[in-house]
Structure formats: C-alpha cells, structure tokens
Design an enzyme around this catalytic site. Sequence first.
Site, PDB file in Angstrom:
ATOM      1  N   ASP A  10       0.847  -1.193   0.000  1.00  0.00           N
ATOM      2  CA  ASP A  10       0.000   0.000   0.000  1.00  0.00           C
ATOM      3  C   ASP A  10       0.882   1.243   0.000  1.00  0.00           C
ATOM      4  O   ASP A  10       2.053   1.193   0.403  1.00  0.00           O
ATOM      5  CB  ASP A  10      -0.955   0.005   1.191  1.00  0.00           C
ATOM      6  CG  ASP A  10      -0.222  -0.063   2.532  1.00  0.00           C
ATOM      7  OD1 ASP A  10       0.643  -0.932   2.692  1.00  0.00           O
ATOM      8  OD2 ASP A  10      -0.517   0.761   3.421  1.00  0.00           O
ATOM      9  N   GLU A  70      -0.134  -0.929   5.819  1.00  0.00           N
ATOM     10  CA  GLU A  70       0.897  -0.391   6.712  1.00  0.00           C
ATOM     11  C   GLU A  70       0.710   1.092   6.961  1.00  0.00           C
ATOM     12  O   GLU A  70       0.932   1.576   8.070  1.00  0.00           O
ATOM     13  CB  GLU A  70       2.284  -0.657   6.113  1.00  0.00           C
ATOM     14  CG  GLU A  70       3.436  -0.392   7.068  1.00  0.00           C
ATOM     15  CD  GLU A  70       3.929   1.048   7.070  1.00  0.00           C
ATOM     16  OE1 GLU A  70       4.638   1.431   8.012  1.00  0.00           O
ATOM     17  OE2 GLU A  70       3.594   1.808   6.131  1.00  0.00           O
TER      18      GLU A  70
END
Length: 475
Positions: free
Chosen positions: A89, A153
Amino acid sequence: MEYRDKIEEYIDSHRQEMLDDIATLCRINSEKMPYKAGMPFGEGVCAALGQALAMGERYGFSVNNYDNYVGTVDLNDREAGLDILAHLDVVPAGEGWKVTEPFTPLEKDGKLYGRGTADDKGPAVAALYAMRAVKELGIPVSRNVRLILGTDEECGSSDIEHYYAVEKEAPMTFSPDANFPVINTEKGMFRGHFTAEWEKSTALPRLCSLHAGIKVNVLPGKAEAVLQGVTAEELEAGMKETEKAIGVRFEVEYSDYTPEKGDQMARVTAVGEGAHAAYPDDGNNALTGLIRLINRLPLVPCPQTEFLKKLESCFPHGDVRGEALGIAMEDEISGPLTLVFSMLEVTESGLEGWFDSRCPVCADEENVLKPVKAQMEKLGFAFLTDRMTPPHHVPGDSDFVQTLLRVYEEYTGRKGACESTGGGTYVHDLKNGVAFGAAMPETDNRMHGADEFAVIDELLTSAKIFAQAIAELCR
C-alpha cells in the site's frame, strides 16, 4: 563471505528485470480505498497484491493469499527461519510532482521515480529478487524464508493483525521499510486525550474559539483563534512580543458586525513550523505559541481563561521533553522522551485536546501515563487515555542483529551500528523484529512527498545484502 561473487553477478544481471517488476507494481495506485466485498482495503491494493503474488508464482515460489489482507511468498517448505515484512500500500499521490506523474514510474539520473518506489514496493521486489538469487543459485538453506506482503501499513497495520491472528512470528524478522544499517529500537507511544467543560461566559474581551492540529502525530505549523473585544493595539503589541520571544508569527483579520463599541472580532492565525511528532526539534509549535499569546492578552477572567492557563502550565511553548508534566527521561539505548501538544479545540463552554509522546525504553505506564493522568485530573481535566504502546527493543548483540550488521558492512564498506527511532515501523509488535534497509542512511528519498524516488544502485545493493543475509541466517 561465501557466495558473494555469485550473488553480485546474479543481481547485476537481473537489474532491468527487477526494475521492470518494480515499475509494474508502481503503476498501480494502491492507496487505501473504500471496502468492497473481498477487498478489505479497496481495489487498488488488491490489484497490487495480486500482481505481486503472480510474480512470486512466476519465479517458482509457493504463494498464499490471506483474504486480501496479506500475501506471502515462501522460499521452501521447511520450518520457519526468517520473515521479510514489506508492504504494497502507498500514501496518497498528493500534489507537486514535477519529474513524473505519481503512478508513471520513470528512470532518470540513476533514480527510479514514482509513488511506492522507495516506500515500499521497490524494497519488496528487492527482497523477492534476493530470494530468487538464493533459489536459482542453489545456495543451501536449512529453514524457510517468507516474504510477507502487507496492504495496510500506512493506515494502521490491521493487515498484519489479521495475519498474525492465524500465523506465528518467525524466529527472526526484518522489514525493509526504513534505512540501513539496523533499527533495533523504537520508542513507545503515548497519545494523551483529554477534555474539560465549564459554564459559558460572554463578558468581553474574550476568546470565542480556538482550533489547531490536523493529526495527533503532527506538530502543528498553524493554529487559529477568534477573539472578541480585544483592541487592535493590545493584540498587535501581544503578537509582536510573542513573535520576538518564540519565533511564531501571527496574521490577523479584523471585522466589526455591530454598532456597539469595543466588540470587534479578530481572527488570529499563528504560523510556526510543522514537523513529525517524533521529531519535535525540527518544528516550532503554532498551537503552544497561540496559547502563550492568548494568556498574555487582557481577557476577562473566567473558567475558560483559567483552563488555558492550566494548559500552558502543562505544555509550555518549547517544552518538547515533557518537563512540565514531570516525565522528562532518557536512556542510552533510545534517547530522550519527546512530547508534542498536537491538537486542540476550544469552544465557549469546553475543550478537547490531544498530545503525542514518544517514550524511551526506560518508560512505562507507571512512570509516564499515571503521573500525567494524575496531574491533569488534579487540574480539572478529564483524562481519557488509559494505555500506551510500550517501547520495542531487540538486543543489538544478538546473532541475528550482528549478522545483519556484518553483511551490511561487507557489501557497503561502511561501519554498521544499531539505531533507534521515534517513529514506529511494521515490526514494532514483533519480539525479534528489526528494520533493515532499503535506503542508505544519508538518502532522503522524499518518502510520502512529491517526486518520491529510490536510488537504483541502493535497490540493487539491498537485494544483494538481503540474499547474503538469507544465506547466513538460514544456512
């Protein structure tokens, strides 16, 4: 070191293929998006995960998808030895890109530009190619290496909670999501949240409202207040004195909506220097600067003004070590406690505030949380925080950490040493997890900013270091 020449030759010969794979992932906008059925973090992240797992499968590895939260790539089917924890991400593209568009990767002047090239798709692919090198060169290993590819994250790491709810932590874990050499210590986190209420007063001159802060982990560079009934002369004198004393400057807009004398409104904006809450020495807090100004204006005494004075007693401008709250402390391993008053809303009848403290290894709830709670409750605040995230530390003299440092030194010719950080990484809650690479210590790769890049030679060196680390740790 055994296998070094073979590893160097392999990674160098696969340079373009590795960069192409990184670019393939970086063309996908994988910022967190709204939930869709089967896609907990949206379509973009799910597409990036699918693409990365397809790469792993194409290179002959066994892959697994944990409900589109996390994907894994396994070197072999032996008992767990080493986990490499990366993420796919990215933060939002943002504005100000000049070298290329955020999701149009571009190689230029020895750098690969694009969102995710440094954080963390480039390092993830470097780790994948390290595993390829070990596999295709036939380097003998007795335990498994697992590349774990997370997808949340940047927004809370709920992906990793999902994964570790069903899987055990490996004996060793490193995350290539920071800088070399090795970050083995992360400060604890104490985020204080408090409120207060009082009877509204309309006597002039007064404070009508105050607003500051965008996120609890950001030292505010701006803060705004609306005042009524303060004369321009009083306000200008106060702003001038405050700016001279602490360096926060002020902008003001006056307005007068009524024929009454002495009730003009003033919107005051304090302008300091924003910074990450983990590094408060880099900033100048506009919020505490604004409180300092307001407390020196001739406002009519009332419960609201009393609470502002109490706030300044707890968070005086320039105190970024928690001295006023009685929690200043430091240790050799992780350095000093830091504290930032980061968010505040004040109305005519109440306030709500937050602060962010990064706490050294010697800190715990007994010597940090409880004293702060007691002091603020004694002053009349309701203190709503009842826990803190403990510090994280992996002994620097462990075989694991010493091996990582030795490999880093061998491949870079630089001295390796353990470091601590006030920020948190993906491995904060893992017993034997450290951050390891993938940028050199001096490289500012504009992570989270416009024109993010990875230095290509650093990605190649990282892949070599990771491959050698695998060979040493799992021999």
